[in-house]
Design a protein around this motif. Structure first.
Motif, PDB file in Angstrom:
ATOM      1  N   ALA A  66     -20.837  -9.552 135.156  1.00 16.55           N
ATOM      2  CA  ALA A  66     -20.980 -11.000 135.084  1.00 16.55           C
ATOM      3  C   ALA A  66     -22.320 -11.433 134.499  1.00 16.55           C
ATOM      4  CB  ALA A  66     -20.802 -11.608 136.469  1.00 16.55           C
ATOM      5  N   THR A  67     -23.385 -10.679 134.800  1.00 12.96           N
ATOM      6  CA  THR A  67     -24.723 -11.148 134.418  1.00 12.96           C
ATOM      7  C   THR A  67     -25.541 -10.102 133.674  1.00 12.96           C
ATOM      8  OG1 THR A  67     -25.466 -10.494 136.617  1.00 12.96           O
ATOM      9  CG2 THR A  67     -24.950 -12.832 136.293  1.00 12.96           C
ATOM     10  N   ASN A  94     -27.879  -7.501 123.747  1.00 11.63           N
ATOM     11  CA  ASN A  94     -26.900  -8.464 123.264  1.00 11.63           C
ATOM     12  C   ASN A  94     -25.916  -8.743 124.383  1.00 11.63           C
ATOM     13  OD1 ASN A  94     -28.111  -8.746 120.777  1.00 11.63           O
ATOM     14  ND2 ASN A  94     -27.014  -6.994 119.922  1.00 11.63           N
ATOM     15  N   LEU A  95     -25.867  -9.975 124.815  1.00  8.92           N
ATOM     16  CA  LEU A  95     -25.039 -10.346 125.955  1.00  8.92           C
ATOM     17  C   LEU A  95     -23.673 -10.833 125.486  1.00  8.92           C
ATOM     18  CD1 LEU A  95     -27.714 -12.506 127.827  1.00  8.92           C
ATOM     19  CD2 LEU A  95     -27.070 -10.153 128.379  1.00  8.92           C
ATOM     20  N   SER A  96     -22.687 -10.702 126.372  1.00  7.79           N
ATOM     21  CA  SER A  96     -21.390 -11.289 126.055  1.00  7.79           C
ATOM     22  C   SER A  96     -21.515 -12.797 126.290  1.00  7.79           C
ATOM     23  CB  SER A  96     -20.308 -10.708 126.963  1.00  7.79           C
ATOM     24  OG  SER A  96     -20.441 -11.242 128.263  1.00  7.79           O
ATOM     25  N   PRO A  97     -20.651 -13.592 125.660  1.00  2.00           N
ATOM     26  CA  PRO A  97     -20.723 -15.048 125.880  1.00  2.00           C
ATOM     27  C   PRO A  97     -20.672 -15.407 127.368  1.00  2.00           C
ATOM     28  CG  PRO A  97     -19.241 -14.565 124.071  1.00  2.00           C
ATOM     29  CD  PRO A  97     -19.623 -13.238 124.662  1.00  2.00           C
ATOM     30  N   THR A 102     -23.202 -17.471 132.353  1.00  2.00           N
ATOM     31  CA  THR A 102     -23.453 -17.338 133.789  1.00  2.00           C
ATOM     32  C   THR A 102     -24.952 -17.277 134.078  1.00  2.00           C
ATOM     33  OG1 THR A 102     -21.419 -16.073 133.866  1.00  2.00           O
ATOM     34  CG2 THR A 102     -22.782 -16.014 135.832  1.00  2.00           C
ATOM     35  N   LEU A 103     -25.674 -16.507 133.267  1.00  2.00           N
ATOM     36  CA  LEU A 103     -27.123 -16.398 133.471  1.00  2.00           C
ATOM     37  C   LEU A 103     -27.805 -17.751 133.301  1.00  2.00           C
ATOM     38  CD1 LEU A 103     -28.031 -13.017 131.716  1.00  2.00           C
ATOM     39  CD2 LEU A 103     -28.409 -13.595 134.122  1.00  2.00           C
ATOM     40  N   THR A 104     -27.407 -18.478 132.265  1.00  2.00           N
ATOM     41  CA  THR A 104     -28.004 -19.797 132.021  1.00  2.00           C
ATOM     42  C   THR A 104     -27.770 -20.716 133.220  1.00  2.00           C
ATOM     43  OG1 THR A 104     -27.660 -19.553 129.648  1.00  2.00           O
ATOM     44  CG2 THR A 104     -28.036 -21.784 130.450  1.00  2.00           C
ATOM     45  N   GLU A 105     -26.528 -20.671 133.743  1.00  2.00           N
ATOM     46  CA  GLU A 105     -26.214 -21.520 134.892  1.00  2.00           C
ATOM     47  C   GLU A 105     -27.046 -21.131 136.106  1.00  2.00           C
ATOM     48  OE1 GLU A 105     -21.623 -22.258 133.494  1.00  2.00           O
ATOM     49  OE2 GLU A 105     -22.007 -21.034 135.292  1.00  2.00           O
ATOM     50  N   VAL A 109     -32.520 -22.264 133.115  1.00  2.00           N
ATOM     51  CA  VAL A 109     -33.109 -22.505 131.787  1.00  2.00           C
ATOM     52  C   VAL A 109     -32.236 -21.760 130.774  1.00  2.00           C
ATOM     53  CG1 VAL A 109     -35.475 -22.703 132.649  1.00  2.00           C
ATOM     54  CG2 VAL A 109     -34.649 -20.487 131.823  1.00  2.00           C
ATOM     55  N   LYS A 110     -32.426 -22.042 129.499  1.00  2.00           N
ATOM     56  CA  LYS A 110     -31.540 -21.369 128.529  1.00  2.00           C
ATOM     57  C   LYS A 110     -31.880 -19.881 128.442  1.00  2.00           C
ATOM     58  CE  LYS A 110     -34.245 -22.923 124.654  1.00  2.00           C
ATOM     59  NZ  LYS A 110     -34.409 -24.016 123.787  1.00  2.00           N
ATOM     60  N   VAL A 111     -30.843 -19.101 128.299  1.00  2.00           N
ATOM     61  CA  VAL A 111     -31.003 -17.654 128.196  1.00  2.00           C
ATOM     62  C   VAL A 111     -30.572 -17.223 126.807  1.00  2.00           C
ATOM     63  CG1 VAL A 111     -30.215 -15.431 129.084  1.00  2.00           C
ATOM     64  CG2 VAL A 111     -30.619 -17.330 130.659  1.00  2.00           C
TER      65      VAL A 111
END
Ligand SMILES: Nc1nc2c(ncn2[C@@H]2O[C@H](COP(=O)(O)OP(=O)(O)OP(=O)(O)O)[C@@H](O)[C@H]2O)c(=O)[nH]1
Ligand SMILES: [Mg+2]
Length: 442
Positions: A66-67, A94-97, A102-105, A109-111
């Motif tokens: 998830a993160t 490189n993260l999945s969308p 989820t990380l941003t939420e 702050v923006k990730v």
């Protein structure tokens, strides 16, 4: 994605950086160590106008779906970002969308992941129309799977307005459709721009000189070498991705032979695949080159890994078999050890190695000699018959090839010359070729 960060010198955002250690190098070996990768992320951040205010490390044995990073690390990050007044978090992966969202939420702050950061730098640096279109295409391809209700910013995509929403379509579907349409339009425009370049390329194909492309990791010194060998005046900067657009100049070799030298975009570890896709036409210059000059920053502790990464990208773009001269650069800063270690010179297509300093000029004469030797080895023996009245053709052959014998009889000149395979091909098209060795002369 496009707003906010710009390469404007003064940092305008503060970010917490997260280095990821997945435990040892990847299986293919074409990856740099976690430490160096993080140093690189820091340089990428600064190039993008972001000030790194803290750095966290995360050892990952098991990726959290998830993160990506673990739960504890997410909490730590949230606290640090808040305490330091950071407006962004940069993850060296490189993260999945889904992970990115989820990380941003959770962090608030923006990730940004590595790809997004590199895309942003490319966007800030693109100068030519083609470069700008290519970067925009890569950004849209990156954005498409990330479009969700919370992330849509229609105003950015331009156009739209009344009447564009089809019955029964949700806003999200409309947005996605619009991005897809924009991608199609961009591809069409790039293809149009590419046609002009293709014309230039055809003209160059008629020039009897071989094309040599400078390739290498970003910041290796390709443009510095280009400027030292020709008077190209290409921008040189101690920043990543200083060059995006290809520059082509004539290279005069000491023995009188000529070549065309191409300087183009540098490569990096985990270059976003959207960029490789979008930059196909720019990278075409590399793919079509007769010889590659692979410039390596000898002062970088991970030079061998950088070479492996460049090799990998070269294979990916279809230049995997082109003969290569390795230019071991910046030897003015390596102290005693001027020659590259043996293990970096063993790749089968490396035909020669030269230790140079593009900045001080040391070794450049030898490098040119190395290129000349390669040209000589490649030459084929060709015999052509030219009407004696065609002084222009005779002069052309003299300029482009090494004439070893010339006889006149019955109003024709029979010329035997050593020529590059490219020139031999051109001669075959234009003149009567009476004999040609199919193999290089040595
Ligand atoms: N000491 C030293 N520095 C060098 C040498 N060659 C290049 N540099 C420096 O390395 C940095 C990068 O040089 P560039 O020529 O811009 O590198 P590049 O490979 O074209 O980089 P990108 O276009 O970003 O991919 C600059 O600060 C150069 O001054 C060298 O021989 N010695
Ligand atoms: Mg450059």
């Amino acid at each position: 994605m496009k707003g906010g960060m710009r390469d404007v010198g003064q940092p305008i955002e503060r970010a917490v950086l997260v280095g990821i250690d997945t435990g040892g190098p990847r299986q293919d070996g074409a990856s740099i160590g976690a430490e160096e990768s993080l140093r690189e992320l820091e340089r990428l951040a600064r190039t993008a106008g972001v000030e790194p205010v803290a750095t966290l490390h995360q050892s990952i044995r098991q990726i959290s779906p998830a993160t990506y990073i673990g739960k504890g690390k997410v909490e730590e990050l949230t606290e640090r970002a808040k305490a330091l007044g950071a407006s962004a978090v940069l993850i060296d992966e490189n993260l999945s969308p889904g992970q990115q969202r989820t990380l941003t939420e959770r962090i608030g702050v923006k990730v940004l992941d590595r790809s997004q950061l590199i895309l942003d730098i490319f966007a800030a640096r693109a100068r030519s129309l083609e470069g700008k279109l290519q970067v925009e295409l890569a950004q849209l391809e990156y954005m498409l799977p990330r479009l969700t209700r919370a992330w849509t910013h229609l105003s950015r995509l331009g156009g739209g307005g009344v009447g564009t929403r089809g019955p029964g379509e949700t806003q999200l579907e409309v947005d996605r459709r619009r991005v897809r349409e924009k991608i199609v339009r961009l591809k069409r425009r790039i293809a149009e721009v590419e046609r002009t370049r293709e014309l230039h390329r055809k003209e160059r194909a008629d020039v009897p000189y071989v094309t040599i492309a400078l390739v290498g990791y970003t910041n290796a010194g390709k443009s510095t070498l280009m400027n030292a060998l020709t008077d190209a005046g290409v921008l040189v900067e101690d920043k990543l991705f200083a060059t995006l657009d290809p520059t082509i100049r004539r290279l005069d070799l000491p023995g009188g032979a000529r070549a065309l030298l191409v300087d183009t975009v540098g490569f990096i570890h985990r270059l976003p695949h959207q960029l490789i896709e979008a930059f196909k036409s720019t990278l075409e210059e590399v793919r079509r080159a007769d010889l590659l000059l692979h410039v390596v920053d000898a002062t970088n502790p991970e030079a061998a890994q950088q070479i492996a990464i460049v090799e990998r990208v070269l294979e990916e773009i279809g230049a995997g078999a082109t003969p290569t001269i390795l230019a071991w650069n910046k030897i003015d800063r390596t102290g005693e050890s001027e020659a590259p270690p043996r293990d970096v010179t063993t790749h089968p297509r490396i035909v020669d190695v030269a230790a140079i300093s593009a900045a001080t000029g040391r070794g450049l004469h030898e490098l040119l000699g190395t290129i000349e030797r390669w040209l000589d080895r490649e030459r084929v023996r060709i015999e052509v018959t030219i009407p004696a009245s065609r002084g222009d053709l005779l002069a052309w052959v003299h300029r482009a090839a090494k004439v070893v014998d010339e006889r006149y009889e019955d109003g024709v000149a029979r010329v035997t010359a050593l020529a590059s395979p490219k020139l031999a091909g051109q001669l075959r098209k234009r003149l009567e070729v009476t004999a040609c060795s199919t193999f290089p002369t040595s």
